[in-house]
Structures are given as C-alpha cells and as structure tokens.
Design a protein around this motif. Sequence first.
Motif, PDB file in Angstrom:
ATOM      1  N   ASP A 154       0.831  -1.210   0.000  1.00  0.00           N
ATOM      2  CA  ASP A 154       0.000   0.000   0.000  1.00  0.00           C
ATOM      3  C   ASP A 154       0.863   1.257   0.000  1.00  0.00           C
ATOM      4  O   ASP A 154       0.542   2.242  -0.682  1.00  0.00           O
ATOM      5  N   ALA A 194      -2.833  -8.246  -6.429  1.00  0.00           N
ATOM      6  CA  ALA A 194      -3.728  -8.301  -7.589  1.00  0.00           C
ATOM      7  C   ALA A 194      -4.881  -7.314  -7.443  1.00  0.00           C
ATOM      8  O   ALA A 194      -5.392  -6.794  -8.450  1.00  0.00           O
ATOM      9  N   ALA A 195      -5.296  -7.047  -6.208  1.00  0.00           N
ATOM     10  CA  ALA A 195      -6.420  -6.140  -5.969  1.00  0.00           C
ATOM     11  C   ALA A 195      -5.976  -4.693  -5.790  1.00  0.00           C
ATOM     12  O   ALA A 195      -6.825  -3.798  -5.671  1.00  0.00           O
ATOM     13  N   SER A 196      -4.674  -4.450  -5.784  1.00  0.00           N
ATOM     14  CA  SER A 196      -4.162  -3.116  -5.453  1.00  0.00           C
ATOM     15  C   SER A 196      -4.348  -2.103  -6.572  1.00  0.00           C
ATOM     16  O   SER A 196      -4.298  -0.892  -6.329  1.00  0.00           O
ATOM     17  N   GLY A 197      -4.501  -2.594  -7.791  1.00  0.00           N
ATOM     18  CA  GLY A 197      -4.633  -1.696  -8.922  1.00  0.00           C
ATOM     19  C   GLY A 197      -3.320  -1.245  -9.522  1.00  0.00           C
ATOM     20  O   GLY A 197      -3.302  -0.492 -10.499  1.00  0.00           O
ATOM     21  N   ARG A 246       2.196   1.825  -3.495  1.00  0.00           N
ATOM     22  CA  ARG A 246       1.140   2.370  -4.354  1.00  0.00           C
ATOM     23  C   ARG A 246       0.928   3.854  -4.075  1.00  0.00           C
ATOM     24  O   ARG A 246       0.851   4.680  -5.000  1.00  0.00           O
ATOM     25  N   ARG A 271      -2.737 -12.009  -3.469  1.00  0.00           N
ATOM     26  CA  ARG A 271      -4.124 -11.579  -3.686  1.00  0.00           C
ATOM     27  C   ARG A 271      -4.260 -10.076  -3.469  1.00  0.00           C
ATOM     28  O   ARG A 271      -4.963  -9.388  -4.218  1.00  0.00           O
ATOM     29  N   HIS A 272      -3.588  -9.569  -2.452  1.00  0.00           N
ATOM     30  CA  HIS A 272      -3.651  -8.126  -2.200  1.00  0.00           C
ATOM     31  C   HIS A 272      -2.988  -7.354  -3.334  1.00  0.00           C
ATOM     32  O   HIS A 272      -3.489  -6.297  -3.752  1.00  0.00           O
TER      33      HIS A 272
END
Length: 286
Positions: free
Chosen positions: A90, A128-131, A93, A125-126
């Motif tokens: 995070d 892949a979902a982070s954008g 990002r 998984r996180h």
Amino acid sequence: MIVITGGTGGLGSQIVERLLERVPADQIGVSVREPGRAAGLAESGVRVRRGDFADPDSLADAFEGATQVLVVSIDETGEAAVAYHVAAVDAAREAGAKRVLYTSHQAASADSLFAPMPDHAATERHLAASGVPFTALRNGFYASTVPMLLGEALRTGELIAPADGPVSWTARADLAEAAAIILAEGGYEGPTPPLTAPVALDLRDVAGILTELTGRPVRRVVADDDEWAAGLTGHGVPEAQAELILGMFHAARRGEFAATGPELENLLGRPATPLRTILAEAVRAG
C-alpha cells in the motif's frame, strides 16, 4: 528509482549487489530498518532511507520517488507477516510506484501445508487487488536449507528426517540475480513461472550426493514425524518452530515443491547452480 526493502538482508543485499551491475547507483534506493548497516551502500551512491513495515510513515519516505518497489518478504508467518507485506504494498502504491514486485514462492497457495505459503498467497491476492501493475517472483525453495536438514549425517552416515518429497532446491544467489535482471529489464505481469533449479531432489538423492562427495556411505533414514519433532524441541527448538519445519516435510510429501521449469536458467543465460555445489560447500565446512 528502484527501491528494494530489506536491502541489507540475506536476499536483499545480493539483489542490490547484482542490480548495481546493471543500473547506476543513483537510480537505486534501499529501505532498511537500520540505515547504519547500509553505510557501504550509501558510500557507493545508493539512496539509503529508514523503512519499517510496522511504521507506514517511514515507508512513505523510503519509497518517495520510486518507479519500482521490490518488497522482500519477511521471515515471519501468520497474520502479522501478511499485514506487514500489505502495508508495504500500500505504501508503494501511495508513493506512486509504477510497479510493485514481491518475493513470493513457487508453492504459494491458500491450502498449502507449509505455513509461509498461505501468507505468500494472501499477499499476492492483495497485490492483484491493489490496482498497481505487479510481479510476484515465484522463487524456488532455498538450497541453503538442505545443509540445515542434515543433522549429524556427515558424522554418523545417517541422514535422519521425516518422510519428504522432491524439492527443486534453488540457490539464493541465482534468485537474487534473476530479481535484479527483472528489475532492470522489466517483463512479467503477475506471478512468474516457477523460478527454480531444473531438477527436483528428495533427501534420498541428497544422501546419494553426500556419499559421492565424501566417499563414505550416507544412508537415508525416515524418522517418525512426532519423534523427530520431539527431538528438535528436546534440543531447545521452540515447539512452534518445530511444527513449522515439520509442515515443510508434509508439504514436500504432497509434491508442493516439486515444480521445475526453464525460466530461471533462461533469465540467467546459464545453468542454475546445482544442489551438489551447495552440499560440497557444506562438506568442506565440516
């Protein structure tokens, strides 16, 4: 700027070393909990900043200006480990990184019998979902683990351990070089193919290699799981750690670490370091 976490650790330091062969030092940064340990890197021109997965503010500073961030997975398991990895992803990002890389494992899976593997899967998984575009380096099992499994085999001629299965034991130095190549040259969206040695060997194979290297017979002896784990705890190994190690054998029996592929050697442009080389070093060391 390419920022690598854990830049003074066992894997991270080798990645930085190999990346310096490919990228100017002023384009490399390291995020480390103790900047003083990275004085040599700072002298070489690498940007050194304090970064602690438990302190998001420090990560914001460590990742400032990064185009790529390589999150080197920590040597812990469970919810805390995943939370730290998530915090680093995070922060990368939010710092504006164009790509986040993560040192995962060839056997990353939610239903793995080896505790670190579900953690890797959760981090993937996180990601892949982070954008954010990401690369999960599906690294092979470190070959340096094998000498730690030998016990008294070199002295007694018996390699005693629980039932196991084939593992594509892979040299950490090779994985560090591969990571540096990917950071410098790009490629790989999402999880990579297995980055492993081209063959998978079990402990019976290891005993055979030791026999050849030493000129003395080394016999593979299969131990009872509970008795073996009890032996570890009897020698001071914490029970939780003994259970973790036993889980590795359970996963190996199920074939979780047996995957091999040509990807690592293709990246390196040379043969991967064989387990025999690692074992020869162990034999020379005594």
